[in-house]
Design an enzyme around this catalytic site. Sequence first.
Site, mmCIF file in Angstrom:
data_model
loop_
_atom_site.group_PDB
_atom_site.id
_atom_site.type_symbol
_atom_site.label_atom_id
_atom_site.label_comp_id
_atom_site.label_asym_id
_atom_site.label_seq_id
_atom_site.Cartn_x
_atom_site.Cartn_y
_atom_site.Cartn_z
ATOM 1 N N ASP A 106 0.853 -1.182 0.000
ATOM 2 C CA ASP A 106 0.000 0.000 0.000
ATOM 3 C C ASP A 106 0.891 1.235 0.000
ATOM 4 O O ASP A 106 1.809 1.344 0.812
ATOM 5 C CB ASP A 106 -0.918 0.013 1.226
ATOM 6 C CG ASP A 106 -1.990 1.074 1.120
ATOM 7 O OD1 ASP A 106 -3.030 0.786 0.533
ATOM 8 O OD2 ASP A 106 -1.769 2.189 1.624
ATOM 9 N N LEU A 107 0.634 2.168 -0.922
ATOM 10 C CA LEU A 107 1.462 3.372 -1.012
ATOM 11 C C LEU A 107 1.123 4.332 0.124
ATOM 12 O O LEU A 107 -0.041 4.528 0.460
ATOM 13 C CB LEU A 107 1.241 4.071 -2.350
ATOM 14 C CG LEU A 107 1.572 3.267 -3.616
ATOM 15 C CD1 LEU A 107 1.493 4.178 -4.829
ATOM 16 C CD2 LEU A 107 2.947 2.638 -3.530
ATOM 17 N N ASP B 254 -4.166 2.602 -5.130
ATOM 18 C CA ASP B 254 -2.720 2.576 -4.870
ATOM 19 C C ASP B 254 -2.319 1.290 -4.148
ATOM 20 O O ASP B 254 -1.347 1.270 -3.389
ATOM 21 C CB ASP B 254 -2.296 3.805 -4.056
ATOM 22 C CG ASP B 254 -3.000 3.888 -2.699
ATOM 23 O OD1 ASP B 254 -3.941 3.102 -2.475
ATOM 24 O OD2 ASP B 254 -2.602 4.719 -1.882
#
Length: 703
Positions: free
Chosen positions: A310-311, A353
């Site tokens: 996960d960004l 993302d």
Amino acid sequence: MLIVNFLVWNADEHADRLAAVSISGAIDRERSRISNETYINAHWNDAFAHAYGSLDDPWIVSQWGTPIGLGYVIDANGRTLFAHLPSGREPPLADLIGPSTLKALLARVPANEAAVRRRGDAMVLIGKAGTTPALIAFSPIVRENGPATLDKSSYRIFVDIRLLDDKLLEEWGKGFGLRHLRWSRDGVSAGDEASTKVRDWSGALIGTIAWQRLAPGSLAVRELLPVICLCVVLFLAVAAVIVRRVHSLNRELAIQSNSAIEAGRLERDARLLADSDELTGLYNRRRFYADLENVAIPANLNALTVGLIDLDRFKPINDTFGHLVGDRVLVEVARLLRDTAGPIATLYRLGGDEFAMILSLDGKAAMRLAERICTVVAAPMRISDRQVSLGVSIGLGAFVDAGLSPVELAKRADHALYHAKREKPGQAVLFNVELERRLLDDHVIEAELHASEFENELHFDVQPIVSMTSGAVVGGELLARWTSARLGVVEPQRFIGIAERSTVIHAITRNAMHCALELLEVLPPDKTLSVNVSACDLHCADTVDAILDMVRNSRADPCRLCIEVTETAVMRNLDVAVNALHRFRAIGMQVALDDFGTGYSSLSNLYRLPLDKVKIDRSFALNFDNIYSVSIVDAIVNLCHSLGLVCIVEGVETTSQAVKLQNIGCDLMQGYLFGYPLNAKVFATLASHWFAQKEDDRPRIAG
């Protein structure tokens, strides 16, 4: 000449018919594409988990707030629950597509969740969005697997609308070699144009597409006109040449049209089985779970690890620089993942993302690779002449037990990712026995939170807040306490965190507000009470409305109530949170920024947020032997006073700390030096005692 004219006319008409077939094939291909993309967005466990709660959820905005077309979520009666249009004007869906089209849409929804899964794609109607012809794709939001309990009465439906506008027609025209392809608004075409009608789902005409005629027969005559004029005597030979030329052009057009139709059919079939993400070129969510089913087998025991990625800080970049830059960031991250992981990893983009990887490595080796990925992605990127910085948090689940199902293996990685996001952002976490024990404990606690006895077992203690100058109790902060019949005393930091991941937190907040309003009725009129409100509460319009209604319907003065929020909670969705805080202050309630000095710790937020008080985190008072802590608190107090804000210091436990804070000029204190959290009735008695004393009799802090 009559024969030649007939052949020319017939060739031109045939070319027009083939062009119309090509346009029909293009519409069919676009229908297939939106059908598949809409089904992927709706047939998703995460979408199911978020869409049936409050649609103010930031997840909803980040996932469906920027669709390719016009995005909506409606309920089973067609009421619009969420909408996003690029123009910013978001009318109800019935106003955009018309009541009759909405009625037809609802009538075509599958009867239950199982039928949605069997169908495997979204339904598509041709209609209008406003005045523009459009493809309207829709599918109920359901789980990918597990129980199928939903039916038409309880659906929430995801709707994606793609406009068949002039820009799209221009792309089709280039693809098929048709010049000046356009919508004829009045249905009238020029003398050198051909056209085809487009009808909506009911068979009604919604528009006419016109284009400049190809006229292959006329073209052939123009090419050979000099020869015809010079060789009239060779008419039959020339006529044969014309016929051959016309037939040749017709064959070429027929081949092109058939190729377009076949390409549309093949693409429609491929889309139904699509397994790649168009933006990044990585595999998609559908392929991830399919691959996981194939590789999570005993033969790969201790040599397989699943990673969820996960960004961090992606949403601010996307919001600040726009979605074009955001898309390029996602493409660059995909490239970095490919270059860093190499052939031992299969990479996926799950949506938004979120990425995933399946590694042919054991847990330790996968952890080393994940740490390299964190380092690589954390380095500044150059995107569209801008330098951006972000990071990744990674959760890993190793296949160490042959009894683990693919879903359970993915859940382990997801739990490790949650732990990384919450406690180790920007790092990788490998699921282990301790996390497993915590996960099981969390499941037990969550089950008890949903039990009918929970609200009866919940109560609230009050910790006194004391004046720096007089030492008098001026108010208190409500603190949630839970003694479960099954689990015993459950620490607040455990059950509050779990409650925030479900809807239970809203019930806790409403109960706290109810307790505060009742307690204010028996407290002296100069005493105040503070109630903590979580990020979930701020971002839930129903909970904010419930709090406001409770206060308005109470006999208590709203000015004696203070809402406490953390900086981290506010920054999760700044615009929504600030709007909620303004609504609280509009009826007279106070707002305090809790735990200042932790989380984002941005001094600019003291200017940006609608605040009355600032609570300095207890860590500063506990480290008052450190001259830097004293200097920081002194600076914060001076800034707060310059802004007209009351300053409260938490965690005061010794007289020495209290004296130093008094010398700095803090307004209020809170901590064990003055009292532990008290039963509400005991606190009411204490507050009344302080109120009853004369000023000269009130204890003061020893200097």
